[in-house]
Design an enzyme around this catalytic site. Structure first.
Site, PDB file in Angstrom:
ATOM      1  N   CYS A  25      39.267  16.517 -18.879  1.00 23.49           N
ATOM      2  CA  CYS A  25      39.302  17.682 -18.307  1.00 23.49           C
ATOM      3  C   CYS A  25      39.906  19.047 -18.480  1.00 23.49           C
ATOM      4  CB  CYS A  25      39.260  17.078 -16.660  1.00 23.49           C
ATOM      5  SG  CYS A  25      41.271  16.809 -16.793  1.00 23.49           S
ATOM      6  N   LEU A  41      63.286  20.032  -2.366  1.00 24.25           N
ATOM      7  CA  LEU A  41      64.543  19.937  -3.011  1.00 24.25           C
ATOM      8  C   LEU A  41      64.051  21.599  -3.731  1.00 24.25           C
ATOM      9  CD1 LEU A  41      64.076  17.713  -5.651  1.00 24.25           C
ATOM     10  CD2 LEU A  41      65.178  19.863  -5.916  1.00 24.25           C
ATOM     11  N   CYS A  48      43.952  11.438 -20.259  1.00 21.02           N
ATOM     12  CA  CYS A  48      42.707  10.841 -21.205  1.00 21.02           C
ATOM     13  C   CYS A  48      42.313  12.736 -21.862  1.00 21.02           C
ATOM     14  CB  CYS A  48      41.619  11.067 -21.041  1.00 21.02           C
ATOM     15  SG  CYS A  48      40.297  11.560 -19.625  1.00 21.02           S
ATOM     16  N   LYS A  72      64.114   7.791 -24.764  1.00 20.24           N
ATOM     17  CA  LYS A  72      62.969   7.976 -24.543  1.00 20.24           C
ATOM     18  C   LYS A  72      62.400   6.541 -25.614  1.00 20.24           C
ATOM     19  CE  LYS A  72      58.670   8.510 -21.892  1.00 20.24           C
ATOM     20  NZ  LYS A  72      57.556   9.768 -21.572  1.00 20.24           N
ATOM     21  N   GLY A 123      26.635  -3.265 -34.871  1.00 19.05           N
ATOM     22  CA  GLY A 123      27.011  -4.230 -36.265  1.00 19.05           C
ATOM     23  C   GLY A 123      26.678  -3.541 -37.577  1.00 19.05           C
ATOM     24  N   ARG A 175      33.414  -3.498 -31.696  1.00 24.94           N
ATOM     25  CA  ARG A 175      33.708  -2.584 -33.154  1.00 24.94           C
ATOM     26  C   ARG A 175      34.198  -3.516 -34.354  1.00 24.94           C
ATOM     27  NH1 ARG A 175      35.438   3.330 -34.392  1.00 24.94           N
ATOM     28  NH2 ARG A 175      34.156   3.509 -36.409  1.00 24.94           N
ATOM     29  N   GLU A 185      31.469  -0.152 -38.899  1.00 29.23           N
ATOM     30  CA  GLU A 185      32.433  -1.033 -38.731  1.00 29.23           C
ATOM     31  C   GLU A 185      34.180  -2.005 -39.377  1.00 29.23           C
ATOM     32  OE1 GLU A 185      29.458  -3.758 -37.415  1.00 29.23           O
ATOM     33  OE2 GLU A 185      30.579  -3.853 -34.833  1.00 29.23           O
ATOM     34  N   CYS A 190      41.196  17.872 -13.448  1.00 26.86           N
ATOM     35  CA  CYS A 190      41.524  16.638 -12.312  1.00 26.86           C
ATOM     36  C   CYS A 190      42.449  16.642 -11.389  1.00 26.86           C
ATOM     37  CB  CYS A 190      41.355  15.269 -12.727  1.00 26.86           C
ATOM     38  SG  CYS A 190      43.264  14.793 -14.245  1.00 26.86           S
TER      39      CYS A 190
HETATM   40  C1  LIG Z   1      50.009  11.179 -17.404  1.00 31.49           C
HETATM   41  C2  LIG Z   1      51.247  11.681 -16.666  1.00 31.49           C
HETATM   42  C3  LIG Z   1      52.332  10.932 -17.303  1.00 31.49           C
HETATM   43  C4  LIG Z   1      53.603  11.576 -17.052  1.00 31.49           C
HETATM   44  N1  LIG Z   1      55.022  10.962 -17.931  1.00 31.49           N
HETATM   45  C5  LIG Z   1      56.243  10.982 -17.408  1.00 31.49           C
HETATM   46  C6  LIG Z   1      57.300  10.338 -18.407  1.00 31.49           C
HETATM   47  O1  LIG Z   1      56.902   9.749 -19.183  1.00 31.49           O
HETATM   48  N2  LIG Z   1      57.977  10.576 -17.599  1.00 31.49           N
HETATM   49  C7  LIG Z   1      57.974  11.180 -16.668  1.00 31.49           C
HETATM   50  O2  LIG Z   1      59.311  11.186 -16.032  1.00 31.49           O
HETATM   51  N3  LIG Z   1      57.115  11.543 -15.465  1.00 31.49           N
HETATM   52  C8  LIG Z   1      55.802  11.697 -16.485  1.00 31.49           C
HETATM   53  N4  LIG Z   1      55.167  11.948 -15.607  1.00 31.49           N
HETATM   54  C9  LIG Z   1      55.655  12.487 -13.895  1.00 31.49           C
HETATM   55  C10 LIG Z   1      55.418  14.058 -13.973  1.00 31.49           C
HETATM   56  O3  LIG Z   1      56.550  14.480 -14.146  1.00 31.49           O
HETATM   57  C11 LIG Z   1      55.509  14.873 -12.873  1.00 31.49           C
HETATM   58  O4  LIG Z   1      53.769  14.750 -12.241  1.00 31.49           O
HETATM   59  C12 LIG Z   1      55.692  16.137 -12.099  1.00 31.49           C
HETATM   60  O5  LIG Z   1      56.381  16.196 -12.622  1.00 31.49           O
HETATM   61  C13 LIG Z   1      55.353  16.202 -10.726  1.00 31.49           C
HETATM   62  O6  LIG Z   1      55.433  17.161 -10.432  1.00 31.49           O
HETATM   63  P1  LIG Z   1      54.366  17.747  -9.246  1.00 31.49           P
HETATM   64  O7  LIG Z   1      55.672  19.486  -8.918  1.00 31.49           O
HETATM   65  O8  LIG Z   1      53.480  17.828  -9.805  1.00 31.49           O
HETATM   66  O9  LIG Z   1      54.755  17.270  -8.220  1.00 31.49           O
HETATM   67  P2  LIG Z   1      53.575  16.999  -7.254  1.00 31.49           P
HETATM   68  O10 LIG Z   1      52.183  15.894  -7.423  1.00 31.49           O
HETATM   69  O11 LIG Z   1      53.139  18.827  -6.904  1.00 31.49           O
HETATM   70  O12 LIG Z   1      54.450  15.908  -6.104  1.00 31.49           O
HETATM   71  C14 LIG Z   1      55.064  15.415  -6.209  1.00 31.49           C
HETATM   72  C15 LIG Z   1      55.717  14.573  -4.752  1.00 31.49           C
HETATM   73  O13 LIG Z   1      56.947  16.020  -4.906  1.00 31.49           O
HETATM   74  C16 LIG Z   1      56.791  16.425  -3.668  1.00 31.49           C
HETATM   75  N5  LIG Z   1      57.508  17.704  -3.848  1.00 31.49           N
HETATM   76  C17 LIG Z   1      57.155  18.413  -4.587  1.00 31.49           C
HETATM   77  N6  LIG Z   1      58.346  19.276  -4.844  1.00 31.49           N
HETATM   78  C18 LIG Z   1      58.994  19.615  -3.841  1.00 31.49           C
HETATM   79  C19 LIG Z   1      60.282  19.984  -3.570  1.00 31.49           C
HETATM   80  N7  LIG Z   1      59.999  21.363  -4.157  1.00 31.49           N
HETATM   81  N8  LIG Z   1      60.732  19.522  -2.516  1.00 31.49           N
HETATM   82  C20 LIG Z   1      60.997  18.109  -1.987  1.00 31.49           C
HETATM   83  N9  LIG Z   1      59.836  17.453  -2.764  1.00 31.49           N
HETATM   84  C21 LIG Z   1      58.382  18.345  -3.336  1.00 31.49           C
HETATM   85  C22 LIG Z   1      55.484  16.389  -2.626  1.00 31.49           C
HETATM   86  O14 LIG Z   1      55.457  16.501  -1.112  1.00 31.49           O
HETATM   87  C23 LIG Z   1      54.960  14.486  -3.561  1.00 31.49           C
HETATM   88  O15 LIG Z   1      55.474  13.694  -2.687  1.00 31.49           O
HETATM   89  C24 LIG Z   1      53.844  12.130 -15.822  1.00 31.49           C
HETATM   90  C25 LIG Z   1      52.974  12.813 -14.991  1.00 31.49           C
HETATM   91  C26 LIG Z   1      51.514  12.279 -15.366  1.00 31.49           C
HETATM   92  C27 LIG Z   1      50.805  12.583 -14.589  1.00 31.49           C
HETATM   93  S1  FES Z   2      43.341  13.780 -17.559  1.00 36.02           S
HETATM   94 FE1  FES Z   2      41.770  12.536 -17.792  1.00 36.02          FE
HETATM   95  S2  FES Z   2      39.917  13.272 -16.306  1.00 36.02           S
HETATM   96 FE2  FES Z   2      41.948  14.648 -16.603  1.00 36.02          FE
END
Ligand SMILES: Cc1cc2nc3c(=O)[nH]c(=O)nc-3n(C[C@H](O)[C@H](O)[C@H](O)COP(=O)(O)OP(=O)(O)OC[C@H]3O[C@@H](n4cnc5c(N)ncnc54)[C@H](O)[C@@H]3O)c2cc1C
Ligand code: FES
Length: 1255
Positions: free
Chosen positions: A50, A372, A47, A391, A1025, A873, A1197, A72
């Site tokens: 934050c 990884l 959203c 996509k 309203g 609305r 509205e 968040c």
């Molecule tokens: C609102 C929102 C929309 C999104 N939309 C899309 C979308 O449209 N398409 C899409 O493809 N993705 C989408 N995503 C996913 C987004 O790309 C992933 O959340 C993000 O890339 C995850 O990376 P991170 O580093 O935050 O993972 P983390 O949350 O830090 O980790 C995720 C997992 O990976 C493991 N991990 C992390 N790094 C490693 C490593 N180097 N080796 C082994 N394990 C590891 C962790 O242990 C955990 O289990 C969306 C996410 C959100 C929140």
């Molecule tokens: S993006 Fe919605 S509260 Fe963080």
């Protein structure tokens, strides 16, 4: 050991003894740093409420870097060594960034709930290169409610401001050395918490493996960006958290002639930058430009700033069904994933334990205790290899794919040497269309026969599964086929494709948004009718505007969460909260039996005929997630967790009752639930001439969630003589009565206070009462303050929505389309209670502006097994106008006429609408544009355009009473106003202030609008309203007139004396300087609001995606009290309507009755890139309303009801597609309704793969 970081320049520490392990940065900022400018809503990155800015040293470049993140999704212990800037950190008036906030406040119609784009905007000024130019503007666009030209120009100016760079602490020009933490030592850190959980911050891969050696079988997580939690809510069982975001080896990249290696912890944003650079420098990496375009569609900017490549791929590894965009791109280009695993023998041998595998093999690999480390992307010769990826999603941005695809073919001339055809979103295991890949080898790709055979094979091997709430297998399969065709069209040499098909090879391209606003203003009445910014705009932009949850924590305060039942129709036998109560931090559980008074949140005096709606279900469960009780605990997180541990047992029964959560289910399975309401039906005066021209049809409209950025919230504080209630209610009076009845207290013991709401749209008219009652009960029984802020899943699942509605009709008409007989029966969806009927409004608005002599409209409604639906609305209006307009369109289809002519034929001959429409046709150039569109459509098979006009007559009615109190202070002549109307983003306070300043003849700056409360505004009618602003202004005007009368003698005696002196003299003469007036419905007469909207859009027939190219809205607002506010209302209302008709889809589990789309992840209102690209608002010129308030008309509205025009523009476009498909004559597209999603649009075009040709 402790984590050290700064927030707005002030140092903070987090340590296990005080800060729990899963504390997010958002939590810390709000609860510990006690800064409330930074909000939260979804808690999953969806959203944007934050966002903050982080600053730190990049582990590889060692440069100071700034980036915006969703607080968040950021763990507080991961903030070690970082500077955090929240909106409060940029509030100094000396700073340049205040200019940004000011400029945004000035340019934007802040028709919004929370404003929280501080992180984004500040990153601009921080001057970080990566945020400048388009990327930065993109960040803005994902937050602005309208990226119109003025705003874009303002954004350009803001980019210029980045040259200034001011220091958030000193207010002086930034020297670049400010942070005390930038050079903090980078040693590994480990924290162990009381619950034995561990947090580690590491800087090398070796350190990760060391931790793996020590943790045994404890569940762990590697924190890359911590964003995956926004996709799949993670388990609460995790014991070990290892932050790897600063591991240099995982964040590097290396490029050679033949390969590009990127570390696993490289973020998506960094990857996009690296890819762009490498693609620009080496032609064999040009395909990376395509991948960058694809990544740009992933999530949103802040998620991409933290989310890593490895994190994304690991989601796919853990949840094979996840349509990872990174995975699909990397698989098609033949990337190689490197994995390192631990060894017990010696640390140095870790690097010898690596394996390298394809993405496809990776997702089926056990990754326990493996890292990884990197992804290797090959160089690909662009002369012989062709790569594209796609996509397709339900809205333009920030949504996951229905289906994604990536293709790579190697060609020798047109002959295929190798082919990779990859799809996501088919089923968890499907990656390659191997049969099609094999078939293509050696074939001539650009021949119809090859293409058709390939498509037939592909058609056979694609077997999509169907797991709700995913789109239908039919759509996903045909979309995949269409994407393959799109790819071929795109790479085919020019001469191989006929001109008509070429546009199919492109994806829709959105131009920058722009808008115009045309309105009258009367200088002699200023500040009335003057276009001013919303008076709260500045404080909303600086984060100082306070909402309920921004109240500072109170001593002894508790937090609440509902306990809900999942067994629909079950009869409660027992509720066992013992397990929950044993959890540390849980204080109490209350249910129906604890209520001292009446167990209903709908007080009988609220409206005639109100039926009981239980605060907590006492016996029979009427819908999935119905509250049965409330848990109160030390924190919101504990309360929500504990609520899941309460066990409900049900009476055994042999009776099997169907669960029917939707109206369609009820009509198909238990039509006896449908109730008739003849008293609200519209009877026909007979019928006109008999003709052969007849139609009949069915039109289905779904539910709509209100999507307020502030969920239902309440803070209750017991006091010596009752209870103070800070509720997000639109109707203080009803909430006060409900609480008093429930607690068996006199009404005067319940003090209602409302500063502002973070959005209402009807959701908080009565539904907030349940939350207010539940929290008051807990506060009262425990004698402690209780705060209840609903989490998004609960808010969507428990609270009712806009009524769904199904319409059946039979219509007879003449050659001109004039209706001679109309029989229409519609059924509205009550949900589980009949308390808030809308069918009377629906029947009335069905008539719209048409001659309705021969209209017979039967109003019906049915109870379903879902939460009781509520006003949203333009309730009933949206459905009524939508239904009759659909009939007009249907008639036009049969007569092969331009639908606007059918609409005109049905206007009464003396209708004012004739003139308005003629003017509108002219100002929109409709006829000419329609002709041009028709000829464009003839020449383009796969991109179609459409245009439509919808007229509107909106009879405005007033009801209830409401007080206004105006007080003048003799100290300086300043004025305070408070009204019964509630400010909820609609600009009520601004209009009120303008009215007071005008009526008293003083500058606007002298007027301050105070919160509403039940002491000064007792018995106030609901703000809903569309009348809230108008009646509040009326009361203020009258109160000011009372004051003017009192001041008149003084003014007459003291001509040419200024206001302050008049007030001084008034006090000397003991004049009462406070006046109150109670508005009553008879003060204002009813009137009609006229309007018309015209929409032009473009449809990609191969995907179902659309672009709304231009929308014109003409609305009669009389003499607008505040033109900018009214423009905001009209634009906002229309876009909310677009969401209803196009993207917002609520999907229920038919077996359990559970709502499956209850998160920002899967419920999609329009985003900034879904709004009309060219948005033109004009007010009916020289209009004045003798019956309304200060000659104005309401605007809240009506425009929502005009958004249906998008549906008819779609019909126009789809008609052409169906003509090309040969199905146009099969019948009207009556299967379209609300929402007509991307999926529905695609399917309505009747596209089958045999139509996929090159020549
Ligand atoms: C609102 C929102 C929309 C999104 N939309 C899309 C979308 O449209 N398409 C899409 O493809 N993705 C989408 N995503 C996913 C987004 O790309 C992933 O959340 C993000 O890339 C995850 O990376 P991170 O580093 O935050 O993972 P983390 O949350 O830090 O980790 C995720 C997992 O990976 C493991 N991990 C992390 N790094 C490693 C490593 N180097 N080796 C082994 N394990 C590891 C962790 O242990 C955990 O289990 C969306 C996410 C959100 C929140
Ligand atoms: S993006 Fe919605 S509260 Fe963080």
């Amino acid at each position: 050991m402790e984590a050290l970081f700064t927030i707005n320049g002030k140092q903070y520490i987090a340590k296990p003894s005080t800060i729990p392990i899963e504390t997010t940065l958002n939590d810390f900022i709000r609860k510990h740093a006690k800064l409330t400018g930074n909000k939260f809503m979804c808690l999953e990155g969806g959203c944007g409420a934050c966002i903050v800015m982080l600053k730190g040293v990049h582990p590889v470049t060692k440069q100071n870097t700034s980036w915006a993140v969703n607080s968040c999704l950021q763990n507080i212990y991961s903030c070690h060594g970082l500077d955090i800037i929240t909106v409060e950190g940029i509030e100094s008036k000396k700073m340049a960034c205040i200019k940004i906030q000011k400029r945004l406040a000035d340019f934007m119609e802040l028709n919004v709930d929370f404003v929280s784009w501080d992180g984004h905007e500040y990153v601009f000024i921080d001057g970080s290169e990566k945020w400048k130019s388009d990327n930065g503007r993109n960040a803005f666009k994902s937050l602005a409610i309208d990226a119109d030209k003025k705003l874009l120009d303002a954004c350009k100016d803001i980019e210029d401001l980045s040259d200034i760079k001011m220091c958030p602490k000193s207010g002086n020009i930034c020297s670049g050395k400010c942070s005390s933490l930038l050079n903090i030592e980078k040693n590994p850190m480990s924290f162990t918490f009381d619950d034995e959980r561990e947090f580690h911050k590491v800087y090398t891969i070796n350190e990760i493996f060391k931790i793996f050696e020590t943790i045994g079988e404890k569940p762990y997580i590697l924190i890359g960006g911590n964003t995956a939690h926004g996709v799949y809510r993670r388990s609460t069982d995790l014991k070990v958290f290892v932050d790897i975001s600063s591991v240099e080896e995982l964040k590097t990249y290396k490029v050679t002639e033949n390969s590009l290696e990127v570390g696993g912890a490289v973020t998506l944003t960094e990857a996009m930058e690296i890819f762009t650079k490498v693609a620009n420098e080496n032609k064999n990496f040009q395909y990376l430009h395509e991948i960058v375009k694809h990544f740009d569609l992933i999530a949103n900017v802040p998620v991409r700033n933290n989310g890593t490549l490895a994190g994304n791929l690991m989601i796919k590894n853990a949840h094979n069904e996840f349509p990872s965009d990174i995975f699909i791109c990397f698989e098609a280009i033949g990337a190689v994933i490197s994995i390192q695993s631990s060894t017990k023998s010696s640390w140095s041998s870790y690097f010898n334990k690596g394996i390298e595998i394809s993405p496809k093999d990776f997702i089926f690999t056990d990754m326990n205790k493996k890292v990884l480390t990197k992804i290797t992307l090959p160089a690909i010769d662009p002369v012989i290899f062709f790569y594209r990826s796609y996509k397709i999603m339900p809205r333009a941005q920030n949504a996951h794919a229905y289906v994604n695809a990536a293709f790579l073919v190697q060609l020798n001339d047109s002959k295929v040497i190798s082919a990779k055809i990859c799809f996501g979103g088919i089923d968890p295991k499907f990656v390659h269309a191997t049969n099609t890949e094999t078939f293509l080898i050696g074939e001539n790709l650009f021949e119809n026969s090859t293409l058709q055979r390939a498509l037939a094979i592909l058609n056979d091997e694609l077997k999509p599964d169907w797991v709700l709430p995913d789109a239908s297998p039919e759509y996903r399969k045909n979309l995949a086929l269409a994407l393959f065709y799109k790819f071929i069209l795109n790479i085919a040499p020019n001469e191989k494709v006929v001109a008509k098909f070429k546009s199919g090879g492109e994806i829709l391209k959105r131009d920058l948004s722009s808008g115009t606003q045309t309105f009258d203003t009367y200088k002699q009445n200023w500040p009335l009718t003057k276009n001013i910014s919303k008076i709260e705009a500045d404080v909303q932009c600086t984060g100082e505007a306070k909402y309920i949850n921004d109240h500072p924590p109170l001593p002894n305060e508790l937090h609440a969460a509902f306990v809900t039942a999942k067994n629909v129709h079950g009869e409660i036998l027992n509720i066992d909260a013992s397990k929950a109560l044993k959890m540390p931090g849980v204080v109490a559980f209350f249910s129906a039996k604890d209520i001292p008074g009446t167990n209903t949140f709908m007080p009988p005096k609220m409206m005639p005929g109100t039926e009981v709606e239980e605060i907590f279900a006492s016996k029979i469960i009427r819908f999935h997630h119905q509250p049965v009780g409330i848990i109160v605990a030390d924190t919101m997180e504990i309360a929500n967790q504990a609520a899941e541990f309460v066990q409900i047992s049900y009476k055994q029964t042999n009776e099997i009752k169907l669960i029917l959560p939707t109206l369609k289910d009820v009509i198909e399975n238990e039509p006896e639930r449908v109730e008739d309401f003849p008293q609200f039906s519209k009877m026909s005066e007979g019928k006109g001439i008999e003709t052969e021209l007849k139609i009949s049809g069915r039109f289905e409209l779904g539910l709509q969630y209100h999507y307020t950025m502030e969920t239902q919230s309440c803070l209750c504080i017991p006091i010596e003589d009752g209870i103070d209630v800070y509720s997000s209610t639109q109707w203080m009076d009803a909430t006060q009565m409900a609480i008093a009845d429930m607690l068996k207290l006199p009404n005067n013991a319940v003090n209602m206070n409302v500063r502002r709401l973070g959005g209402g749209y009807g959701a908080k008219i009565s539904r907030g009462n349940q939350v207010a009652c539940a929290s008051s009960l807990a506060a009262y029984l425990l004698n402690r303050p209780v705060r209840f802020v609903m989490k998004i899943e609960a808010n969507i699942s428990i609270i009712g929505k806009r009524y769904a509605c199904i319409n059946y009709y039979d219509v007879m008409f003449d050659q001109n389309g004039k209706i001679q007989e109309l029989n229409s029966a519609f059924t509205e969806d009550f949900g589980s209670s009949r308390n808030e009927p809308v069918h009377m409004g629906t029947a009335k608005f069905f008539l719209n502006c048409y001659d309705h002599k021969f209209f017979k409209v039967d109003a019906k409604a049915a109870v379903t097994d879902a939460p009781a639906n509520t006003w949203c609305r333009a309730p009933g209006t949206v459905e009524g106008i939508g239904m009759v307009e659909n009939i007009m369109d249907h008639i036009a289809y049969v007569l092969k006429k331009d639908p606007i002519d059918v609409r005109i034929a049905n206007l009464p001959s003396d209708s004012e609408m004739h003139k308005y429409l003629q003017d509108f046709l002219k100002s929109t150039d409709y006829r000419k544009r329609r002709k041009e569109i028709d000829s464009y459509n003839i020449n383009n098979r796969w991109i179609k355009r459409g245009i439509a006009i919808v007229p509107m007559k909106y009879p405005m009615e007033y009801f209830g009473t409401s007080h206004a109190l105006v007080s003048i202070y003799h100290g300086d002549g300043s004025v305070s106003v408070t009204v019964g109307g509630i400010e909820m983003g609609q600009g009520l306070n601004t209009k009120v202030a303008q009215t007071a300043a005008y009526a008293l003849g003083i500058p606007l700056e002298k007027v301050s609008v105070k919160p509403s409360n039940s002491l000064t505004a007792p018995n106030a009618i609901v703000t809903g309203g569309s009348q809230g602003s108008e009646i509040s202004c009326y009361g203020v005007k009258k109160a000011c007139e009372i004051l003017n009368d009192r001041l008149k003698p003084i003014r007459e005696k003291n001509k040419n004396t200024n206001w302050n002196e008049i007030i001084d003299k008034a006090i000397e003469e003991e004049v009462d300087l406070a006046a109150m007036y109670m508005y009553k419905s008879s003060d204002v007469k009813t009137y009609d609001i006229w309007g018309a909207s015209c929409c032009e859009l473009e449809v990609d027939i191969l995907t179902g995606n659309i672009l709304i190219k231009r929308v014109d809205i003409m609305e009669d607002v009389g003499e607008s009290i505040s033109p900018g506010i009214d423009v905001g209302q009209i634009e906002g209302g229309f876009v909310m309507g677009l969401g209803y008709w196009l993207t917002e889809n609520l999907i229920y589990d038919r077996i359990t009755g559970e709502l499956l789309t209850n998160r920002s992840w899967n419920y999609k209102p329009p985003g900034a890139k879904d709004i009309p690209i060219d948005f033109r608002i004009s007010f009916l010129s020289k209009s004045s309303n003798p019956f309304g308030v200060l000659r104005s008309k309401a605007t809240g509205e009506p425009s929502t009801a005009m958004a249906v025009v998008a549906l008819f523009a779609l019909h126009h476009a789809l008609d052409s597609a169906r003509k090309d498909a040969g199905t146009y004559e099969n019948g009207y597209q009556h299967n379209l309704g609300a929402p007509t999603t991307t999926e529905n649009i695609f399917l309505a075009a009747d596209t089958t793969y045999d139509q996929f040709l090159l020549k």
